[in-house]
Structure formats: structure tokens, C-alpha cells
Design a protein around this motif. Structure first.
Motif, mmCIF file in Angstrom:
data_model
loop_
_atom_site.group_PDB
_atom_site.id
_atom_site.type_symbol
_atom_site.label_atom_id
_atom_site.label_comp_id
_atom_site.label_asym_id
_atom_site.label_seq_id
_atom_site.Cartn_x
_atom_site.Cartn_y
_atom_site.Cartn_z
ATOM 1 N N MET A 1 68.840 31.688 -40.810
ATOM 2 C CA MET A 1 68.189 33.147 -40.979
ATOM 3 C C MET A 1 68.907 34.139 -42.097
ATOM 4 N N ASN A 2 70.116 34.537 -41.844
ATOM 5 C CA ASN A 2 70.959 35.490 -42.641
ATOM 6 C C ASN A 2 70.894 34.519 -43.496
ATOM 7 N N TRP A 3 71.274 33.672 -44.208
ATOM 8 C CA TRP A 3 70.555 33.525 -45.705
ATOM 9 C C TRP A 3 69.564 33.478 -46.644
ATOM 10 N N ILE A 4 68.675 33.516 -45.746
ATOM 11 C CA ILE A 4 67.302 33.387 -46.326
ATOM 12 C C ILE A 4 66.630 35.069 -46.516
ATOM 13 N N ILE A 5 67.735 35.546 -45.476
ATOM 14 C CA ILE A 5 67.321 36.925 -45.799
ATOM 15 C C ILE A 5 68.195 37.575 -47.215
ATOM 16 N N LEU A 6 69.782 36.599 -47.337
ATOM 17 C CA LEU A 6 70.397 37.019 -48.498
ATOM 18 C C LEU A 6 69.735 36.885 -50.035
ATOM 19 N N ILE A 7 69.510 36.078 -49.791
ATOM 20 C CA ILE A 7 68.221 35.579 -50.255
ATOM 21 C C ILE A 7 67.611 36.293 -51.569
ATOM 22 N N ILE A 8 66.393 36.845 -50.384
ATOM 23 C CA ILE A 8 65.787 38.119 -50.914
ATOM 24 C C ILE A 8 66.001 38.970 -50.989
ATOM 25 N N ALA A 9 67.442 39.909 -50.473
ATOM 26 C CA ALA A 9 68.295 40.395 -51.273
ATOM 27 C C ALA A 9 69.019 40.413 -52.050
ATOM 28 N N GLY A 10 68.968 39.296 -52.755
ATOM 29 C CA GLY A 10 68.890 39.324 -53.856
ATOM 30 C C GLY A 10 67.992 38.693 -55.043
ATOM 31 N N LEU A 11 67.040 38.416 -54.605
ATOM 32 C CA LEU A 11 66.028 38.625 -55.418
ATOM 33 C C LEU A 11 64.943 40.077 -55.421
ATOM 34 N N CYS A 12 65.207 40.510 -54.643
ATOM 35 C CA CYS A 12 65.091 42.300 -54.835
ATOM 36 C C CYS A 12 65.652 42.346 -55.827
ATOM 37 N N GLU A 13 66.927 42.270 -55.966
ATOM 38 C CA GLU A 13 68.100 43.230 -57.214
ATOM 39 C C GLU A 13 67.373 42.597 -58.720
ATOM 40 N N VAL A 14 67.391 41.323 -58.681
ATOM 41 C CA VAL A 14 66.522 40.773 -59.825
ATOM 42 C C VAL A 14 65.439 42.217 -59.702
ATOM 43 N N GLY A 15 63.971 42.095 -58.775
ATOM 44 C CA GLY A 15 62.995 42.948 -58.984
ATOM 45 C C GLY A 15 63.462 44.306 -59.539
ATOM 46 N N PHE A 16 64.555 44.978 -58.854
ATOM 47 C CA PHE A 16 64.872 46.515 -59.841
ATOM 48 C C PHE A 16 65.472 46.322 -60.757
ATOM 49 N N SER A 17 66.009 45.273 -61.447
ATOM 50 C CA SER A 17 65.940 44.817 -62.772
ATOM 51 C C SER A 17 64.848 44.810 -63.503
ATOM 52 N N TYR A 18 64.138 43.525 -62.975
ATOM 53 C CA TYR A 18 62.881 43.962 -64.101
ATOM 54 C C TYR A 18 62.119 45.707 -64.012
ATOM 55 N N CYS A 19 61.851 46.374 -63.251
ATOM 56 C CA CYS A 19 60.980 47.432 -63.231
ATOM 57 C C CYS A 19 62.520 48.130 -64.197
ATOM 58 N N LEU A 20 63.474 48.107 -63.932
ATOM 59 C CA LEU A 20 64.171 48.861 -65.151
ATOM 60 C C LEU A 20 64.332 48.753 -66.920
ATOM 61 N N GLY A 21 64.121 47.411 -67.139
ATOM 62 C CA GLY A 21 63.471 47.216 -67.926
ATOM 63 C C GLY A 21 62.251 47.103 -68.803
ATOM 64 N N ILE A 40 62.238 50.874 -54.519
ATOM 65 C CA ILE A 40 61.573 51.141 -53.316
ATOM 66 C C ILE A 40 62.922 49.151 -53.554
ATOM 67 N N PHE A 41 63.212 48.387 -54.497
ATOM 68 C CA PHE A 41 63.489 47.495 -54.213
ATOM 69 C C PHE A 41 65.058 47.121 -54.506
ATOM 70 N N THR A 42 65.379 48.700 -55.318
ATOM 71 C CA THR A 42 66.830 49.138 -54.763
ATOM 72 C C THR A 42 67.021 49.532 -52.875
ATOM 73 N N ILE A 43 66.195 50.145 -52.571
ATOM 74 C CA ILE A 43 66.539 50.434 -51.090
ATOM 75 C C ILE A 43 66.169 48.891 -50.099
#
Length: 106
Positions: A1-21, A40-43
Motif C-alpha cells: 500500500m505504501n508504494w501506491i501512496i508513493l506513486i500518488i505522491a509522485g503524480l501529485c508532484e507532476v500535478g503541481f509542476s503542470y499547474c506552475l507551467g 493543493i497538489f503540493t500539500i
């Protein structure tokens, strides 16, 4: 389960990069809306990262999280921000992905 949470956290990092762009191209309320998405994505990303580090080693978690963010951000840049898609970029992104897989296998 923790690996799935880590992947979601990484995808949220992609989300905040997209928002910045998107935000850098705008002004006014549209800029504020994209910056709100960034916050929101950063938090979410940082909270999930903190949760995962309670059970998985930080030396593995952090590089994987940043790697997902880096690879995802390059892909987003190519797909949405007209950044170049060259052999060199593909090669170095591939080496990053291989390194992330290697860390997971340790």
C-alpha cells in the motif's frame, strides 16, 4: 500500500509542476486558480511523502518520488508545453527510469 501512496505522491508532484507551467502563461484570476491548484497538489504530495517515510527508507522513497516527478514533468512538458522531444531527452529519461527501478529492487 505504501508504494501506491508513493506513486500518488509522485503524480501529485507532476500535478503541481503542470499547474506552475499553466500559471506562468496567465495573469489575474486564472493565474490565482492555477496557483491554488499548485498549492493543493503540493500539500497532498508532501503529506503523502511524509506518510510513506514513516514505513519505507527515506533513501529509497525520496529519489523515487523525485524521479516520478521529473519523468512526469518532462512528459507533461513535451505533451502540453511544446518542449522538444529528442533522442537525448529520451535517453536520459530512460536512464532515470532505470535508476528508479534499480532503487526499488534494492
Amino acid at each position: 500500500m505504501n508504494w501506491i501512496i508513493l506513486i500518488i505522491a509522485g503524480l501529485c508532484e507532476v500535478g503541481f509542476s503542470y499547474c506552475l507551467g499553466r500559471a506562468k502563461l496567465l495573469t489575474g484570476t486564472a493565474w490565482m486558480a492555477w496557483m491554488l491548484g499548485f498549492i493543493i497538489f503540493t500539500i497532498i504530495s508532501m503529506s503523502l511523502l511524509a506518510k510513506v517515510t514513516q514505513t519505507l527508507p527515506i533513501g529509497t522513497v525520496y529519489p523515487i518520488w523525485t524521479g516520478i516527478g521529473a519523468v512526469g514533468t518532462v512528459i507533461i512538458g513535451i505533451l502540453f508545453f511544446e518542449e522538444p522531444f529528442t533522442f537525448k531527452r529520451l535517453f536520459f529519461i530512460s536512464t532515470l527510469i532505470i535508476s528508479i527501478i534499480g532503487l526499488k529492487c534494492l
